[in-house]
Design an enzyme around this catalytic site. Structure first.
Site, PDB file in Angstrom:
ATOM      1  N   GLY A 219       0.826  -1.161   0.112  1.00 18.83           N
ATOM      2  CA  GLY A 219      -0.067   0.155   0.058  1.00 18.83           C
ATOM      3  C   GLY A 219       0.900   1.240   0.168  1.00 18.83           C
TER       4      GLY A 219
ATOM      5  N   ASP B 113       0.342  -8.788   1.456  1.00 23.57           N
ATOM      6  CA  ASP B 113      -0.666  -7.956   1.243  1.00 23.57           C
ATOM      7  C   ASP B 113      -1.633  -8.909   0.290  1.00 23.57           C
ATOM      8  OD1 ASP B 113      -2.085  -5.710  -0.594  1.00 23.57           O
ATOM      9  OD2 ASP B 113      -0.456  -4.644   0.888  1.00 23.57           O
ATOM     10  N   ASN B 114      -2.808  -8.399   0.363  1.00 26.59           N
ATOM     11  CA  ASN B 114      -3.844  -9.074  -0.530  1.00 26.59           C
ATOM     12  C   ASN B 114      -4.081  -8.476  -1.777  1.00 26.59           C
ATOM     13  OD1 ASN B 114      -5.518  -7.061   0.531  1.00 26.59           O
ATOM     14  ND2 ASN B 114      -7.149  -8.454   1.137  1.00 26.59           N
TER      15      ASN B 114
ATOM     16  N   ASP C  36      -4.377 -12.635   2.570  1.00 25.86           N
ATOM     17  CA  ASP C  36      -5.133 -11.910   3.444  1.00 25.86           C
ATOM     18  C   ASP C  36      -4.970 -12.151   4.935  1.00 25.86           C
ATOM     19  OD1 ASP C  36      -7.671 -11.208   4.938  1.00 25.86           O
ATOM     20  OD2 ASP C  36      -8.777 -11.432   2.798  1.00 25.86           O
TER      21      ASP C  36
ATOM     22  N   LYS D  58       2.904 -13.333  19.343  1.00 27.28           N
ATOM     23  CA  LYS D  58       2.659 -13.998  20.848  1.00 27.28           C
ATOM     24  C   LYS D  58       3.623 -15.261  20.747  1.00 27.28           C
ATOM     25  CE  LYS D  58      -0.356 -16.129  24.067  1.00 27.28           C
ATOM     26  NZ  LYS D  58      -1.337 -17.100  23.587  1.00 27.28           N
TER      27      LYS D  58
ATOM     28  N   TYR E 165     -14.522   0.910   9.858  1.00 25.60           N
ATOM     29  CA  TYR E 165     -13.145   1.688   9.863  1.00 25.60           C
ATOM     30  C   TYR E 165     -12.939   1.821  11.510  1.00 25.60           C
ATOM     31  CZ  TYR E 165      -8.785   3.866   8.628  1.00 25.60           C
ATOM     32  OH  TYR E 165      -7.394   4.215   8.623  1.00 25.60           O
TER      33      TYR E 165
ATOM     34  N   TYR F 235      -3.560  -8.002  24.871  1.00 28.49           N
ATOM     35  CA  TYR F 235      -2.422  -8.882  24.701  1.00 28.49           C
ATOM     36  C   TYR F 235      -1.272  -8.407  25.553  1.00 28.49           C
ATOM     37  CZ  TYR F 235      -4.072 -12.260  20.971  1.00 28.49           C
ATOM     38  OH  TYR F 235      -4.954 -13.295  20.256  1.00 28.49           O
TER      39      TYR F 235
ATOM     40  N   THR G 145      -2.036  11.453   6.188  1.00 25.78           N
ATOM     41  CA  THR G 145      -0.827  11.351   5.454  1.00 25.78           C
ATOM     42  C   THR G 145      -0.693  11.371   3.934  1.00 25.78           C
ATOM     43  OG1 THR G 145       0.170  10.267   7.323  1.00 25.78           O
ATOM     44  CG2 THR G 145       1.393  10.155   5.294  1.00 25.78           C
TER      45      THR G 145
HETATM   46  P1  NAD Z   1      -3.505   1.679   1.592  1.00 25.50           P
HETATM   47  O1  NAD Z   1      -4.966   1.323   1.427  1.00 25.50           O
HETATM   48  O2  NAD Z   1      -2.773   2.386   0.598  1.00 25.50           O
HETATM   49  O3  NAD Z   1      -2.663   0.398   2.041  1.00 25.50           O
HETATM   50  C1  NAD Z   1      -3.450  -0.708   2.986  1.00 25.50           C
HETATM   51  C2  NAD Z   1      -2.813  -2.139   2.428  1.00 25.50           C
HETATM   52  O4  NAD Z   1      -3.307  -3.073   3.051  1.00 25.50           O
HETATM   53  C3  NAD Z   1      -2.953  -2.226   0.781  1.00 25.50           C
HETATM   54  O5  NAD Z   1      -1.963  -2.647   0.098  1.00 25.50           O
HETATM   55  C4  NAD Z   1      -4.160  -3.435   0.918  1.00 25.50           C
HETATM   56  O6  NAD Z   1      -4.094  -3.988  -0.162  1.00 25.50           O
HETATM   57  C5  NAD Z   1      -3.666  -3.965   2.207  1.00 25.50           C
HETATM   58  N1  NAD Z   1      -4.759  -4.932   2.831  1.00 25.50           N
HETATM   59  C6  NAD Z   1      -6.149  -4.453   2.867  1.00 25.50           C
HETATM   60  N2  NAD Z   1      -6.702  -5.441   3.721  1.00 25.50           N
HETATM   61  C7  NAD Z   1      -5.992  -6.556   3.838  1.00 25.50           C
HETATM   62  C8  NAD Z   1      -5.969  -7.765   4.102  1.00 25.50           C
HETATM   63  N3  NAD Z   1      -7.251  -8.045   4.659  1.00 25.50           N
HETATM   64  N4  NAD Z   1      -5.235  -8.520   4.337  1.00 25.50           N
HETATM   65  C9  NAD Z   1      -3.827  -8.082   3.663  1.00 25.50           C
HETATM   66  N5  NAD Z   1      -3.676  -6.984   3.160  1.00 25.50           N
HETATM   67  C10 NAD Z   1      -4.582  -6.035   3.200  1.00 25.50           C
HETATM   68  O7  NAD Z   1      -3.486   2.869   2.772  1.00 25.50           O
HETATM   69  P2  NAD Z   1      -2.452   3.433   3.399  1.00 25.50           P
HETATM   70  O8  NAD Z   1      -2.679   4.745   3.443  1.00 25.50           O
HETATM   71  O9  NAD Z   1      -1.127   2.899   3.255  1.00 25.50           O
HETATM   72  O10 NAD Z   1      -2.673   3.017   4.979  1.00 25.50           O
HETATM   73  C11 NAD Z   1      -1.759   2.092   5.624  1.00 25.50           C
HETATM   74  C12 NAD Z   1      -2.288   1.844   7.230  1.00 25.50           C
HETATM   75  O11 NAD Z   1      -2.365   3.117   7.781  1.00 25.50           O
HETATM   76  C13 NAD Z   1      -3.883   1.469   7.317  1.00 25.50           C
HETATM   77  O12 NAD Z   1      -3.860   0.541   8.429  1.00 25.50           O
HETATM   78  C14 NAD Z   1      -4.444   2.808   7.736  1.00 25.50           C
HETATM   79  O13 NAD Z   1      -5.517   2.661   8.473  1.00 25.50           O
HETATM   80  C15 NAD Z   1      -3.377   3.601   8.395  1.00 25.50           C
HETATM   81  N6  NAD Z   1      -3.611   4.889   8.242  1.00 25.50           N
HETATM   82  C16 NAD Z   1      -3.329   5.553   7.342  1.00 25.50           C
HETATM   83  C17 NAD Z   1      -3.710   6.931   7.060  1.00 25.50           C
HETATM   84  C18 NAD Z   1      -3.242   7.901   5.983  1.00 25.50           C
HETATM   85  O14 NAD Z   1      -3.373   9.014   5.960  1.00 25.50           O
HETATM   86  N7  NAD Z   1      -2.815   7.262   4.872  1.00 25.50           N
HETATM   87  C19 NAD Z   1      -4.019   7.684   8.325  1.00 25.50           C
HETATM   88  C20 NAD Z   1      -4.217   7.013   9.363  1.00 25.50           C
HETATM   89  C21 NAD Z   1      -4.177   5.708   9.583  1.00 25.50           C
END
Ligand code: NAD
Ligand code: UDP
Length: 316
Positions: free
Chosen positions: A12, A33-34, A58, A105, A145, A159, A175
């Site tokens: 991601g 990653d999925n 996943d 764990k 979410y 945990y 971000t």
């Molecule tokens: P993104 O959507 O680009 O990345 C998320 C990644 O997780 C993707 O590659 C997606 O394919 C993968 N994914 C989703 N469900 C999955 C699953 N069940 N199994 C395996 N892979 C899975 O989002 P991002 O902006 O890179 O965010 C990354 C993390 O940071 C997330 O957890 C998000 O909640 C957190 N976050 C991001 C922001 C932001 O502003 N970008 C803000 C707060 C929190």
């Protein structure tokens, strides 16, 4: 010392930058990653590195690997994608966290959770510090979410208390940067792509709602600092840039920086859209010696350059 580090959601936006930085630091990285919102393009340049491994998996299903450290980022972050299949979004945060915590764990290794400012909901305390418990609608369209991430925090802390697991929780605020998807739906990528194509800039509501935008390099730096901080500092800790701006202000800045002819149009404000958001980062400053360095205009400039090149490739 070279560690073998698991990054879930590693293909991601944030995850790919994190994988890249960890490899640069001399570690071995397993990216899981999925590919729901992740993209092979984000990591293809890392695939030549023999210390980089990709697993299509996943995290709502158990995972058996041997690693020294885990960063749990898997979860779609854009409202457009996390609301498309809300049950899967909650499952990813809750079942996914249980699976990754179980892995940590068994291996007795440290695990960091990518939590979010969304756990504060539509905050009635401003700016938000880590002691604020939040104002989340538990049954609204953002709840899959927000509540999923809140429950993940609960699981991490249980945990930690129940099993003595070494945890780290970071609450990430908005971000932005290269490798966001052009159709990602989040505001920075939407406005930049619209501006570069001279299309209307879609402001939801009157644009007076605020956010505070952190450049990707600063965030990754903060995440790694948190992972490497002393064991008894578990968080949660806010990571974000306190420089607050209205969405209308952001639109004007992007039009100016791109030299676009786009005009601003207003569309309906989505339900439960938070009105104000700004991190209080005193804790991160004190405990991690961290604060963001990249100023918004500079970060936007780099992001605009990224999208300019990307759009050129798609429409030469
Ligand atoms: P993104 O959507 O680009 O990345 C998320 C990644 O997780 C993707 O590659 C997606 O394919 C993968 N994914 C989703 N469900 C999955 C699953 N069940 N199994 C395996 N892979 C899975 O989002 P991002 O902006 O890179 O965010 C990354 C993390 O940071 C997330 O957890 C998000 O909640 C957190 N976050 C991001 C922001 C932001 O502003 N970008 C803000 C707060 C929190
Ligand atoms: N937003 C907007 N136009 C867009 C996309 C988003 O006005 O094309 C607004 C959205 O309503 C919100 C803010 O920009 O007030 C940030 O939205 P985003 O989805 O990027 O992040 P989040 O709401 O999760 O902070």
């Amino acid at each position: 010392m070279r560690k073998r580090i698991l990054v879930t959601g590693g293909a991601g936006f944030i995850g790919s930058h994190l994988c890249e930085k960890l490899l640069e630091e001399g570690h071995e990285v397993i990216c899981v990653d999925n590919f729901y919102t992740g993209n092979k393009e984000n990591i293809v340049h890392l695939m030549r590195d023999p210390y980089f491994e990709v697993l299509r998996h996943d995290i709502t299903f158990p995972l058996y690997v041997e690693v020294d450290e885990i960063y749990n980022l898997a979860c779609p972050a854009s409202p457009k994608f996390y609301q498309f299949d809300p049950v899967q979004t909650t499952k990813t945060s809750v079942h996914g966290s249980i699976n990754m915590l179980g892995l940590a764990k068994r291996l007795k290794v440290k695990i960091l959770q990518a939590s979010t400012s969304e756990i504060y909901g539509d905050p009635n305390s401003h700016p938000q510090d880590e002691t604020y418990w939040g104002n989340v609608n538990p049954i609204g369209p953002r709840a899959c979410y927000d509540e999923g991430k809140r429950c993940a925090e609960t699981l991490f802390f249980d945990y930690h208390r129940q099993h003595g697991l070494k945890i780290k929780v970071v609450r990430i605020f908005n971000t932005y940067g290269p490798r966001m998807l052009p159709d990602d739906g989040r505001v920075v990528s939407n406005f930049i792509v619209q501006a570069l194509q001279d299309n209307d800039i879609t402001i939801y509501g009157d644009g007076s709602q605020t956010r505070s935008f952190c450049y990707i390099d600063d965030l990754v730096d903060g995440m790694i600092k948190m992972m490497n901080s002393r064991d008894d500092f578990v968080g949660p800790v806010n990571l974000g840039n306190p420089n607050e701006i209205s969405i209308l202000g952001l639109a004007k800045m992007i039009v100016e920086l791109t030299g676009s002819n786009s005009k601003v149009v207003h569309q309906e404000l989505p339900k439960d859209d938070p009105k104000r958001r700004q991190p209080d980062i005193s804790l991160a400053r004190r405990e991690l010696g961290w604060e963001p360095k990249v100023e918004l205009r500079k970060g936007l400039f780099k992001t605009i350059e990224y999208f300019r090149n990307l759009l050129r490739k798609v429409q030469p």
